[in-house]
Design a protein around this motif. Structure first.
Motif, PDB file in Angstrom:
ATOM      1  N   ILE A  97       0.715  -1.172   0.040  1.00  0.00           N
ATOM      2  CA  ILE A  97       0.025  -0.009  -0.052  1.00  0.00           C
ATOM      3  C   ILE A  97       0.929   1.284  -0.201  1.00  0.00           C
ATOM      4  O   ILE A  97       0.641   2.231  -0.721  1.00  0.00           O
ATOM      5  CB  ILE A  97      -0.768  -0.103   1.267  1.00  0.00           C
ATOM      6  CG1 ILE A  97      -2.070  -1.059   1.216  1.00  0.00           C
ATOM      7  CG2 ILE A  97      -1.455   1.382   1.399  1.00  0.00           C
ATOM      8  CD1 ILE A  97      -2.814  -1.217   2.122  1.00  0.00           C
ATOM      9  N   ILE A  98       1.856   1.148   0.843  1.00  0.00           N
ATOM     10  CA  ILE A  98       2.813   2.421   0.874  1.00  0.00           C
ATOM     11  C   ILE A  98       3.650   2.492  -0.508  1.00  0.00           C
ATOM     12  O   ILE A  98       4.120   3.738  -0.778  1.00  0.00           O
ATOM     13  CB  ILE A  98       3.647   2.708   2.102  1.00  0.00           C
ATOM     14  CG1 ILE A  98       4.480   1.376   2.299  1.00  0.00           C
ATOM     15  CG2 ILE A  98       2.566   2.553   3.185  1.00  0.00           C
ATOM     16  CD1 ILE A  98       5.663   1.689   3.454  1.00  0.00           C
ATOM     17  N   ALA A  99       3.748   1.411  -1.201  1.00  0.00           N
ATOM     18  CA  ALA A  99       4.494   1.475  -2.407  1.00  0.00           C
ATOM     19  C   ALA A  99       3.928   2.111  -3.389  1.00  0.00           C
ATOM     20  O   ALA A  99       4.560   2.932  -4.419  1.00  0.00           O
ATOM     21  CB  ALA A  99       5.085   0.129  -2.743  1.00  0.00           C
ATOM     22  N   GLU A 100       2.434   2.013  -3.481  1.00  0.00           N
ATOM     23  CA  GLU A 100       1.612   2.429  -4.276  1.00  0.00           C
ATOM     24  C   GLU A 100       1.214   4.020  -3.990  1.00  0.00           C
ATOM     25  O   GLU A 100       0.694   4.685  -5.051  1.00  0.00           O
ATOM     26  CB  GLU A 100       0.370   1.750  -4.580  1.00  0.00           C
ATOM     27  CG  GLU A 100       0.705   0.196  -4.824  1.00  0.00           C
ATOM     28  CD  GLU A 100      -0.546  -0.468  -4.652  1.00  0.00           C
ATOM     29  OE1 GLU A 100      -1.686   0.019  -4.350  1.00  0.00           O
ATOM     30  OE2 GLU A 100      -0.353  -1.781  -5.084  1.00  0.00           O
ATOM     31  N   THR A 101       1.342   4.611  -2.876  1.00  0.00           N
ATOM     32  CA  THR A 101       1.056   5.833  -2.569  1.00  0.00           C
ATOM     33  C   THR A 101       2.227   6.641  -2.355  1.00  0.00           C
ATOM     34  O   THR A 101       3.063   6.461  -1.157  1.00  0.00           O
ATOM     35  CB  THR A 101       0.107   5.910  -1.203  1.00  0.00           C
ATOM     36  OG1 THR A 101      -0.973   4.921  -1.528  1.00  0.00           O
ATOM     37  CG2 THR A 101      -0.749   7.214  -1.002  1.00  0.00           C
ATOM     38  N   PRO A 102       2.652   7.713  -2.926  1.00  0.00           N
ATOM     39  CA  PRO A 102       3.840   8.714  -2.577  1.00  0.00           C
ATOM     40  C   PRO A 102       3.424   9.479  -1.301  1.00  0.00           C
ATOM     41  O   PRO A 102       2.487   9.884  -0.963  1.00  0.00           O
ATOM     42  CB  PRO A 102       4.110   9.623  -3.806  1.00  0.00           C
ATOM     43  CG  PRO A 102       3.116   8.849  -4.930  1.00  0.00           C
ATOM     44  CD  PRO A 102       1.922   8.099  -4.292  1.00  0.00           C
ATOM     45  N   GLY A 103       4.698   9.210  -0.510  1.00  0.00           N
ATOM     46  CA  GLY A 103       4.670   9.899   0.888  1.00  0.00           C
ATOM     47  C   GLY A 103       3.772   9.160   1.889  1.00  0.00           C
ATOM     48  O   GLY A 103       3.900   9.842   3.024  1.00  0.00           O
ATOM     49  N   ALA A 104       3.430   7.890   1.522  1.00  0.00           N
ATOM     50  CA  ALA A 104       2.684   7.239   2.687  1.00  0.00           C
ATOM     51  C   ALA A 104       3.823   6.608   3.397  1.00  0.00           C
ATOM     52  O   ALA A 104       4.924   6.203   3.078  1.00  0.00           O
ATOM     53  CB  ALA A 104       1.853   6.206   2.023  1.00  0.00           C
ATOM     54  N   GLN A 105       3.570   6.348   4.905  1.00  0.00           N
ATOM     55  CA  GLN A 105       4.605   5.737   5.772  1.00  0.00           C
ATOM     56  C   GLN A 105       3.868   4.567   6.507  1.00  0.00           C
ATOM     57  O   GLN A 105       2.699   5.211   7.298  1.00  0.00           O
ATOM     58  CB  GLN A 105       5.289   6.751   6.424  1.00  0.00           C
ATOM     59  CG  GLN A 105       6.522   7.146   5.833  1.00  0.00           C
ATOM     60  CD  GLN A 105       7.291   8.135   7.153  1.00  0.00           C
ATOM     61  OE1 GLN A 105       6.772   8.941   7.982  1.00  0.00           O
ATOM     62  NE2 GLN A 105       8.511   7.905   7.115  1.00  0.00           N
ATOM     63  N   TRP A 106       4.260   3.537   6.833  1.00  0.00           N
ATOM     64  CA  TRP A 106       3.769   2.670   7.761  1.00  0.00           C
ATOM     65  C   TRP A 106       4.323   2.820   9.026  1.00  0.00           C
ATOM     66  O   TRP A 106       5.523   2.635   9.195  1.00  0.00           O
ATOM     67  CB  TRP A 106       3.866   1.099   7.282  1.00  0.00           C
ATOM     68  CG  TRP A 106       3.476   0.174   8.079  1.00  0.00           C
ATOM     69  CD1 TRP A 106       2.142  -0.251   8.943  1.00  0.00           C
ATOM     70  CD2 TRP A 106       4.117  -0.806   8.725  1.00  0.00           C
ATOM     71  NE1 TRP A 106       2.137  -0.976   9.327  1.00  0.00           N
ATOM     72  CE2 TRP A 106       3.455  -1.743   9.630  1.00  0.00           C
ATOM     73  CE3 TRP A 106       5.531  -1.503   8.712  1.00  0.00           C
ATOM     74  CZ2 TRP A 106       3.752  -2.779  10.249  1.00  0.00           C
ATOM     75  CZ3 TRP A 106       6.045  -2.471   9.236  1.00  0.00           C
ATOM     76  CH2 TRP A 106       5.208  -3.262  10.083  1.00  0.00           C
ATOM     77  N   ASP A 107       3.772   2.962  10.122  1.00  0.00           N
ATOM     78  CA  ASP A 107       4.086   3.423  11.368  1.00  0.00           C
ATOM     79  C   ASP A 107       4.314   2.412  12.326  1.00  0.00           C
ATOM     80  O   ASP A 107       4.505   2.514  13.483  1.00  0.00           O
ATOM     81  CB  ASP A 107       3.530   4.513  12.008  1.00  0.00           C
ATOM     82  CG  ASP A 107       4.166   5.467  13.096  1.00  0.00           C
ATOM     83  OD1 ASP A 107       5.639   5.246  12.955  1.00  0.00           O
ATOM     84  OD2 ASP A 107       3.655   5.786  14.063  1.00  0.00           O
TER      85      ASP A 107
END
Length: 150
Positions: A97-107
């Motif tokens: 999911i974060i690879a497909e969304t620029p700026g996303a981060q798994w915390d």
């Protein structure tokens, strides 16, 4: 004649994940269901809502909330068995999911130490918590406030 000696009982094997190891070391039984929550941060509400639909499709209850200049999705699962295999599967989902969304981060995630069934009849501590702000998200919030002031 030699007296019979008992073989020492083998120590239970610890999971490979450090957080799961801490749960076991603090008395948690990984063979019992528990609650766990994953947190993913997004740069805007639209991307957070789109990802929340995908996360909900794999069986999590999701909450999309603002956190300063960012938005986060809290993906909650209750009464699940948490082990290395299930954790690996969850990590693969969130990384994709974060690879497909620029700026996303798994915390990361939280998992209750005690069994989920101990909390029946009332909300577990994780469910009672309003809004997730750990040290990392507080830093992001402060950064967002500084950017907004400029």
């Amino acid at each position: 004649m030699r007296p019979l000696r008992r073989r020492p009982e083998p120590a239970p094997s610890l999971p490979t994940n450090p957080v799961l190891q801490q749960i076991v070391q603090r008395g948690g039984d990984l063979s019992q269901p528990r609650d766990w929550v994953h947190f993913v941060y997004f740069p805007d509400e639209g991307s957070a809502r789109a990802a929340s639909e995908r996360i909900a499709a794999v069986g999590s209850t999701v909450a999309v909330k603002p956190s300063g200049a960012e938005w986060y999705v809290a993906a909650d699962q209750q009464n699940v068995l948490v082990d290395d295999a299930r954790l690996g599967e969850a990590v693969r989902i969130f990384v994709s999911i974060i690879a497909e969304t620029p700026g996303a981060q798994w915390d990361g995630y939280e998992a209750s130490i005690k069994c989920a069934r101990l909390w029946s009849g009332r909300a577990s501590p994780m469910r009672r918590r309003r809004g997730h702000l750990n040290a990392r998200s507080r830093q992001r919030t402060e950064r967002g406030r500084r950017r907004a002031r400029q």
